[in-house]
Design a protein around this motif. Structure first.
Motif, mmCIF file in Angstrom:
data_model
loop_
_atom_site.group_PDB
_atom_site.id
_atom_site.type_symbol
_atom_site.label_atom_id
_atom_site.label_comp_id
_atom_site.label_asym_id
_atom_site.label_seq_id
_atom_site.Cartn_x
_atom_site.Cartn_y
_atom_site.Cartn_z
ATOM 1 N N MET A 48 0.857 -1.176 0.000
ATOM 2 C CA MET A 48 0.000 0.000 0.000
ATOM 3 C C MET A 48 0.895 1.229 0.000
ATOM 4 S SD MET A 48 -2.870 0.700 2.930
ATOM 5 C CE MET A 48 -3.811 2.203 3.082
ATOM 6 N N PRO A 49 0.439 2.366 -0.535
ATOM 7 C CA PRO A 49 1.269 3.570 -0.517
ATOM 8 C C PRO A 49 1.674 3.963 0.896
ATOM 9 C CG PRO A 49 -0.600 3.868 -1.986
ATOM 10 C CD PRO A 49 -0.830 2.589 -1.249
ATOM 11 N N PRO A 50 2.783 4.687 1.030
ATOM 12 C CA PRO A 50 3.237 5.094 2.360
ATOM 13 C C PRO A 50 2.316 6.127 2.989
ATOM 14 C CG PRO A 50 4.535 6.179 0.662
ATOM 15 C CD PRO A 50 3.659 5.190 -0.047
ATOM 16 N N GLN A 51 2.386 6.200 4.318
ATOM 17 C CA GLN A 51 1.676 7.219 5.093
ATOM 18 C C GLN A 51 0.155 7.115 4.972
ATOM 19 O OE1 GLN A 51 3.413 9.495 7.192
ATOM 20 N NE2 GLN A 51 4.952 7.964 6.707
ATOM 21 N N GLU A 52 -0.359 5.915 4.749
ATOM 22 C CA GLU A 52 -1.805 5.726 4.657
ATOM 23 C C GLU A 52 -2.346 4.860 5.787
ATOM 24 O OE1 GLU A 52 -3.836 7.318 2.838
ATOM 25 O OE2 GLU A 52 -2.360 8.354 1.602
ATOM 26 N N GLY A 53 -1.548 4.648 6.834
ATOM 27 C CA GLY A 53 -2.039 4.004 8.047
ATOM 28 C C GLY A 53 -1.838 2.509 8.145
ATOM 29 N N MET A 93 -7.278 6.808 -4.351
ATOM 30 C CA MET A 93 -7.785 6.347 -3.070
ATOM 31 C C MET A 93 -8.120 7.537 -2.172
ATOM 32 S SD MET A 93 -4.201 5.015 -1.357
ATOM 33 C CE MET A 93 -5.052 4.099 -0.096
ATOM 34 N N ILE A 94 -9.068 7.328 -1.283
ATOM 35 C CA ILE A 94 -9.351 8.310 -0.244
ATOM 36 C C ILE A 94 -8.231 8.198 0.779
ATOM 37 C CG2 ILE A 94 -10.947 9.004 1.571
ATOM 38 C CD1 ILE A 94 -13.196 7.838 -0.134
ATOM 39 N N SER A 95 -7.493 9.273 0.972
ATOM 40 C CA SER A 95 -6.281 9.224 1.771
ATOM 41 C C SER A 95 -6.590 9.378 3.257
ATOM 42 C CB SER A 95 -5.324 10.329 1.326
ATOM 43 O OG SER A 95 -4.156 10.328 2.132
#
Length: 471
Positions: free
Chosen positions: A65-70, A247-249
């Motif tokens: 998953m992309p970084p900084q998305e929890g 995506m909803i960030s």
């Protein structure tokens, strides 16, 4: 950490509901720990996958998953607490690429448990270091280890691995081998029967731990969930998005609004296509490229003298505007032994829009009288329609696989005979190079198909080229 009184009733309600259910979800635990938690569709999916993992004996889950998305907090902290709440005797091994990160993760779990006594968990008073602690009155707890650290004699009822290789190590085969040995020779040997394993990471290399688990650990039944920042294929998108939708960030602007499409687009431009595809889309490609190497291409900044043989090459899609595939049209010129890509259009277009694009390209490049169109997908209908409007329509029927067609033109590329524009003169050029470098494992190959069709024809390798005598 104090809990605002405005949220106390809601939290108590969740805890009460949990008594009548199996347990709180990881997302509910996150909200108990921090009421400011932003729950996104991506985190909803991760919660569901984590609960599936716990319900599956010997479950194996990989998440990119992309970084900084929890994802790290949700898996390393909330999921571990979820497992300990469900069974306080669960012995968890939490791994990371170094001991410092492992210690930080272990401390994060410990502090969260201490901040929410309503969970009914407490850290043992005589065993509470950063990297190793147990729950009061139970044998369960967390052992946090950096990559390479031994866990001999330490049983694991669950293993959580967070980013086993960092960015600076990703291109090092030695580091990737070290990571693989750590998993095969140390961590996996400590697993109790039925114990679940989850690996979460931002992918930087196709030969990373997730890549090797998929390729080499085939008997274990690994379930790999990749959540790209931007939807590539609505038919397979894990979040059910439309093509091109971001995506909803979980990250928010200062005013609390979510990251905008423009902000995503800015990030995409800033990092460039290779980093975007790996870090944000979960599709890493070799640094040097796959079948097509990155350093093969000659990049031009000034339009060459327009003399030689010109063609258009079109790769069409099977569907209309809702398709995940792209229509790609290119204009090529051959001068002696060299091949020049002069123009390209790429988009998700309907049948009618595709016709308009081909007509428009023909107006811009009247020299390219030969128009190669693969006689598949929408090709036959497009060919039939264009035959009434434009001269020089050439149906091309491939008889080999995409990979075979690509391999047929690699000698031309490796020899430096293929010239692509620099990104300074064609904003799409670096994206094209990235798609070529990722082939055949990239999510799209429309540019590759148009290029190989053009080069094979211009090099006289197809019956269509020879029949129409266009070279």
């Amino acid at each position: 950490m104090s809990i605002p009184s405005a949220t106390a009733d809601a939290m108590l309600g969740m805890l009460d509901a949990a008594q009548h259910a199996d347990a709180l979800t990881p997302g509910q635990i996150a909200t108990l720990i921090d009421p400011r938690t932003v729950q996104t569709p991506a985190l909803d999916l991760i919660d569901a996958e984590l609960d599936r993992l716990l319900a599956t004996p010997d479950g194996r889950l990989g998440i990119s998953m992309p970084p900084q998305e929890g994802k790290t907090t949700r898996v390393v902290r909330d999921f571990v607490i979820r497992a300990l709440e469900r069974n306080p005797d669960t012995r968890v091994v939490a791994g990371a690429y170094n001991q410092s990160l492992a210690n930080r993760n272990g401390l994060m779990i410990r502090r969260a448990i201490s901040s929410v006594p309503q969970l009914g968990l407490a850290i043992s008073r005589d065993n509470g270091s950063k990297h190793e602690w147990e729950l009061e009155g139970h044998r369960g707890g967390v052992l946090s280890v950096g990559r390479g650290a031994g866990v001999d004699g330490r049983p694991a009822d669950m293993i959580v691995i967070d980013d086993p290789v960092n960015r600076t190590e990703a291109d090092s085969e030695l580091a990737r081998d070290d990571c693989w040995d750590w998993w095969t020779e140390s961590l996996s040997a400590r697993l109790a029967p039925g114990a679940p394993v989850v690996v979460i990471m931002t992918r930087w290399h196709e030969d990373d731990l997730i890549g090797r688990l998929v390729e080499r650990d085939t008997h274990a039944g690994w379930r790999i969930v990749n959540i790209p920042a931007q939807c590539e294929d609505p038919a397979t998108d894990p979040l059910g998005r439309q093509a091109g939708e971001y995506m909803i960030s979980a990250r928010r602007n200062r005013d609390g609004t979510p990251r905008t499409r423009e902000q995503w687009e800015s990030r995409k431009r800033t990092v460039g296509p290779r980093v975007w595809n790996a870090m944000y889309q979960g599709h890493p490609s070799p640094a040097e490229g796959g079948i097509f190497k990155r350093d093969w291409w000659k990049r031009w900044t000034r339009v060459p003298q327009l003399t030689g043989t010109f063609i258009q090459s079109w790769d069409l899609t099977f569907k209309g505007t809702d398709s995940s595939d792209f229509v790609v049209g290119q204009v090529w010129m051959r001068q002696g032994a060299d091949f020049w890509l002069l123009d390209q259009v790429r988009g998700r277009w309907s049948f009618t829009e595709t016709i308009e694009q081909i007509v428009d390209m023909s107006r811009r490049w009247p020299q390219a009288t030969a128009k190669l169109i693969e006689d598949k997908a929408n090709g036959p209908a497009v060919i039939d329609s264009l035959n009434k409007k434009l001269p020089g329509i050439i149906p091309v029927t491939p008889h080999e696989s995409k990979v075979a067609r690509a391999n047929a033109v690699t000698p031309l590329c490796a020899a430096g005979n293929v010239h692509l524009p620099a990104n300074s003169v064609a904003s799409w050029a670096d994206d094209a190079v990235e798609e070529l470098a990722g082939f055949p494992n990239a999510s799209h190959d429309d540019v590759v198909d148009a290029l190989t069709q053009a080069l094979n024809c211009l090099n006289g390798a197809t019956a269509a080229f020879q029949r129409f005598h266009i070279g």
